[in-house]
Design a protein around this motif. Structure first.
Motif, PDB file in Angstrom:
ATOM      1  N   GLU A   1      -3.339 -10.537  15.226  1.00  0.00           N
ATOM      2  CA  GLU A   1      -3.592 -10.724  13.796  1.00  0.00           C
ATOM      3  C   GLU A   1      -4.097  -9.432  13.165  1.00  0.00           C
ATOM      4  OE1 GLU A   1      -6.266 -14.034  13.752  1.00  0.00           O
ATOM      5  OE2 GLU A   1      -4.680 -15.503  14.098  1.00  0.00           O
ATOM      6  N   ALA A   2      -4.961  -8.718  13.883  1.00  0.00           N
ATOM      7  CA  ALA A   2      -5.483  -7.446  13.369  1.00  0.00           C
ATOM      8  C   ALA A   2      -4.358  -6.424  13.236  1.00  0.00           C
ATOM      9  CB  ALA A   2      -6.585  -6.913  14.283  1.00  0.00           C
ATOM     10  N   GLN A   3      -3.474  -6.372  14.222  1.00  0.00           N
ATOM     11  CA  GLN A   3      -2.351  -5.427  14.160  1.00  0.00           C
ATOM     12  C   GLN A   3      -1.380  -5.791  13.041  1.00  0.00           C
ATOM     13  OE1 GLN A   3      -2.037  -2.542  15.751  1.00  0.00           O
ATOM     14  NE2 GLN A   3      -4.011  -2.916  16.701  1.00  0.00           N
ATOM     15  N   THR A   4      -1.171  -7.071  12.823  1.00  0.00           N
ATOM     16  CA  THR A   4      -0.308  -7.516  11.729  1.00  0.00           C
ATOM     17  C   THR A   4      -0.901  -7.122  10.381  1.00  0.00           C
ATOM     18  OG1 THR A   4       0.507  -9.372  13.043  1.00  0.00           O
ATOM     19  CG2 THR A   4       0.770  -9.538  10.662  1.00  0.00           C
ATOM     20  N   ALA A   5      -2.209  -7.318  10.226  1.00  0.00           N
ATOM     21  CA  ALA A   5      -2.871  -6.929   8.975  1.00  0.00           C
ATOM     22  C   ALA A   5      -2.782  -5.419   8.778  1.00  0.00           C
ATOM     23  CB  ALA A   5      -4.336  -7.382   8.996  1.00  0.00           C
ATOM     24  N   LYS A   6      -2.972  -4.662   9.859  1.00  0.00           N
ATOM     25  CA  LYS A   6      -2.871  -3.203   9.769  1.00  0.00           C
ATOM     26  C   LYS A   6      -1.451  -2.784   9.383  1.00  0.00           C
ATOM     27  CE  LYS A   6      -3.665   0.989  12.481  1.00  0.00           C
ATOM     28  NZ  LYS A   6      -4.066   1.528  13.781  1.00  0.00           N
ATOM     29  N   ALA A   7      -0.456  -3.421   9.975  1.00  0.00           N
ATOM     30  CA  ALA A   7       0.942  -3.110   9.644  1.00  0.00           C
ATOM     31  C   ALA A   7       1.231  -3.423   8.176  1.00  0.00           C
ATOM     32  CB  ALA A   7       1.885  -3.886  10.554  1.00  0.00           C
ATOM     33  N   ASP A   8       0.690  -4.524   7.679  1.00  0.00           N
ATOM     34  CA  ASP A   8       0.879  -4.881   6.273  1.00  0.00           C
ATOM     35  C   ASP A   8       0.251  -3.834   5.354  1.00  0.00           C
ATOM     36  OD1 ASP A   8       2.226  -7.143   7.056  1.00  0.00           O
ATOM     37  OD2 ASP A   8       0.529  -8.503   6.730  1.00  0.00           O
ATOM     38  N   ARG A   9      -0.975  -3.383   5.710  1.00  0.00           N
ATOM     39  CA  ARG A   9      -1.640  -2.347   4.903  1.00  0.00           C
ATOM     40  C   ARG A   9      -0.840  -1.053   4.926  1.00  0.00           C
ATOM     41  NH1 ARG A   9      -6.089  -4.194   7.637  1.00  0.00           N
ATOM     42  NH2 ARG A   9      -6.158  -2.313   8.915  1.00  0.00           N
TER      43      ARG A   9
ATOM     44  N   SER B   1       2.328  -0.693   5.467  1.00  0.00           N
ATOM     45  CA  SER B   1       3.566  -0.886   4.713  1.00  0.00           C
ATOM     46  C   SER B   1       3.306  -0.744   3.216  1.00  0.00           C
ATOM     47  CB  SER B   1       4.144  -2.264   5.021  1.00  0.00           C
ATOM     48  OG  SER B   1       5.308  -2.490   4.280  1.00  0.00           O
ATOM     49  N   ALA B   2       2.213  -1.317   2.743  1.00  0.00           N
ATOM     50  CA  ALA B   2       1.854  -1.199   1.331  1.00  0.00           C
ATOM     51  C   ALA B   2       1.549   0.256   0.978  1.00  0.00           C
ATOM     52  CB  ALA B   2       0.659  -2.087   1.001  1.00  0.00           C
ATOM     53  N   ASP B   3       0.816   0.939   1.868  1.00  0.00           N
ATOM     54  CA  ASP B   3       0.518   2.360   1.640  1.00  0.00           C
ATOM     55  C   ASP B   3       1.808   3.175   1.595  1.00  0.00           C
ATOM     56  OD1 ASP B   3      -2.168   1.766   1.604  1.00  0.00           O
ATOM     57  OD2 ASP B   3      -2.588   2.552   3.613  1.00  0.00           O
ATOM     58  N   MET B   4       2.718   2.867   2.484  1.00  0.00           N
ATOM     59  CA  MET B   4       3.994   3.596   2.527  1.00  0.00           C
ATOM     60  C   MET B   4       4.766   3.381   1.243  1.00  0.00           C
ATOM     61  SD  MET B   4       5.918   5.565   4.110  1.00  0.00           S
ATOM     62  CE  MET B   4       6.584   5.692   5.727  1.00  0.00           C
ATOM     63  N   GLN B   5       4.791   2.169   0.742  1.00  0.00           N
ATOM     64  CA  GLN B   5       5.497   1.887  -0.510  1.00  0.00           C
ATOM     65  C   GLN B   5       4.865   2.654  -1.666  1.00  0.00           C
ATOM     66  OE1 GLN B   5       8.405   0.290  -0.745  1.00  0.00           O
ATOM     67  NE2 GLN B   5       8.376   1.011  -2.850  1.00  0.00           N
ATOM     68  N   THR B   6       3.535   2.718  -1.685  1.00  0.00           N
ATOM     69  CA  THR B   6       2.829   3.478  -2.720  1.00  0.00           C
ATOM     70  C   THR B   6       3.208   4.955  -2.637  1.00  0.00           C
ATOM     71  OG1 THR B   6       0.981   1.928  -2.710  1.00  0.00           O
ATOM     72  CG2 THR B   6       0.544   4.117  -3.590  1.00  0.00           C
ATOM     73  N   LEU B   7       3.244   5.489  -1.419  1.00  0.00           N
ATOM     74  CA  LEU B   7       3.606   6.898  -1.240  1.00  0.00           C
ATOM     75  C   LEU B   7       5.040   7.167  -1.673  1.00  0.00           C
ATOM     76  CD1 LEU B   7       1.892   7.671   2.168  1.00  0.00           C
ATOM     77  CD2 LEU B   7       1.233   8.526  -0.083  1.00  0.00           C
ATOM     78  N   VAL B   8       5.944   6.258  -1.352  1.00  0.00           N
ATOM     79  CA  VAL B   8       7.343   6.427  -1.758  1.00  0.00           C
ATOM     80  C   VAL B   8       7.439   6.460  -3.284  1.00  0.00           C
ATOM     81  CG1 VAL B   8       9.581   5.243  -1.834  1.00  0.00           C
ATOM     82  CG2 VAL B   8       8.375   5.480   0.339  1.00  0.00           C
ATOM     83  N   THR B   9       6.725   5.568  -3.942  1.00  0.00           N
ATOM     84  CA  THR B   9       6.728   5.531  -5.407  1.00  0.00           C
ATOM     85  C   THR B   9       6.168   6.832  -5.978  1.00  0.00           C
ATOM     86  OG1 THR B   9       6.478   3.130  -5.371  1.00  0.00           O
ATOM     87  CG2 THR B   9       5.882   4.251  -7.417  1.00  0.00           C
ATOM     88  N   GLU B  10       5.057   7.308  -5.397  1.00  0.00           N
ATOM     89  CA  GLU B  10       4.448   8.550  -5.879  1.00  0.00           C
ATOM     90  C   GLU B  10       5.381   9.745  -5.656  1.00  0.00           C
ATOM     91  OE1 GLU B  10       0.599   8.950  -4.075  1.00  0.00           O
ATOM     92  OE2 GLU B  10      -0.207   7.216  -5.128  1.00  0.00           O
ATOM     93  N   VAL B  11       6.036   9.805  -4.509  1.00  0.00           N
ATOM     94  CA  VAL B  11       6.956  10.911  -4.226  1.00  0.00           C
ATOM     95  C   VAL B  11       8.118  10.895  -5.207  1.00  0.00           C
ATOM     96  CG1 VAL B  11       8.618  11.802  -2.536  1.00  0.00           C
ATOM     97  CG2 VAL B  11       6.306  11.220  -1.815  1.00  0.00           C
ATOM     98  N   ARG B  12       8.643   9.722  -5.511  1.00  0.00           N
ATOM     99  CA  ARG B  12       9.733   9.636  -6.490  1.00  0.00           C
ATOM    100  C   ARG B  12       9.283  10.151  -7.855  1.00  0.00           C
ATOM    101  NH1 ARG B  12      11.843   3.819  -4.501  1.00  0.00           N
ATOM    102  NH2 ARG B  12      13.221   4.576  -2.866  1.00  0.00           N
ATOM    103  N   ALA B  13       8.067   9.756  -8.261  1.00  0.00           N
ATOM    104  CA  ALA B  13       7.544  10.212  -9.552  1.00  0.00           C
ATOM    105  C   ALA B  13       7.359  11.730  -9.537  1.00  0.00           C
ATOM    106  CB  ALA B  13       6.224   9.514  -9.868  1.00  0.00           C
ATOM    107  N   LEU B  14       6.863  12.261  -8.428  1.00  0.00           N
ATOM    108  CA  LEU B  14       6.678  13.717  -8.327  1.00  0.00           C
ATOM    109  C   LEU B  14       8.006  14.457  -8.349  1.00  0.00           C
ATOM    110  CD1 LEU B  14       3.811  13.887  -5.690  1.00  0.00           C
ATOM    111  CD2 LEU B  14       3.659  14.511  -8.100  1.00  0.00           C
ATOM    112  N   ARG B  15       9.016  13.886  -7.719  1.00  0.00           N
ATOM    113  CA  ARG B  15      10.351  14.510  -7.744  1.00  0.00           C
ATOM    114  C   ARG B  15      10.908  14.532  -9.158  1.00  0.00           C
ATOM    115  NH1 ARG B  15      13.205  12.085  -2.261  1.00  0.00           N
ATOM    116  NH2 ARG B  15      12.094  13.449  -0.817  1.00  0.00           N
ATOM    117  N   ASP B  16      10.728  13.437  -9.885  1.00  0.00           N
ATOM    118  CA  ASP B  16      11.197  13.391 -11.273  1.00  0.00           C
ATOM    119  C   ASP B  16      10.459  14.431 -12.118  1.00  0.00           C
ATOM    120  OD1 ASP B  16      12.910  11.357 -10.605  1.00  0.00           O
ATOM    121  OD2 ASP B  16      11.638   9.743 -11.414  1.00  0.00           O
ATOM    122  N   GLU B  17       9.139  14.493 -11.933  1.00  0.00           N
ATOM    123  CA  GLU B  17       8.342  15.469 -12.673  1.00  0.00           C
ATOM    124  C   GLU B  17       8.771  16.894 -12.307  1.00  0.00           C
ATOM    125  OE1 GLU B  17       3.665  16.774 -13.295  1.00  0.00           O
ATOM    126  OE2 GLU B  17       4.159  15.107 -11.963  1.00  0.00           O
TER     127      GLU B  17
END
Length: 96
Positions: free
Chosen positions: A40-48, A50-66
């Motif tokens: 359960e702890a590993q699943t929660a860590k994987a979920d966190r 994954s969310a962090d990775m999605q945030t980073l992908v969004t930020e990188v896309r915004a930085l590329r556009d800028e």
């Protein structure tokens, strides 16, 4: 051997076997619970993550556009700078 002493030994052996089986069951249950908690702890860590990775992908896309916008702006400024230099050279009688 007499029957009473044989029965007394059997009671002791039976008690030890019962005790060991209860300890084994408790250890097995504890290990299962520990593995479940770890899963359960590993699943929660994987979920966190994954969310962090999605945030980073969004930020990188915004930085590329800028960055693309800034590159375009720099190119325009360089062109303007070149034109201004040529104009100044013409004004002061340079070779342009």
């Amino acid at each position: 051997m007499e029957l009473p002493s044989l029965m007394g030994g059997a009671e002791i052996v039976g008690g030890v076997i019962l005790f060991l089986s209860l300890v084994y069951r408790q250890v097995k249950t504890g290990a299962r619970d520990a593995w479940r908690e770890e899963a359960e702890a590993q699943t929660a860590k994987a979920d966190r993550l994954s969310a962090d990775m999605q945030t980073l992908v969004t930020e990188v896309r915004a930085l590329r556009d800028e960055n693309a916008g800034l590159r375009k702006e720099v190119a325009e400024l360089r062109k303007e700078n070149r034109e201004l230099r040529e104009h100044i050279d013409r004004l002061i009688g340079g070779n342009a």
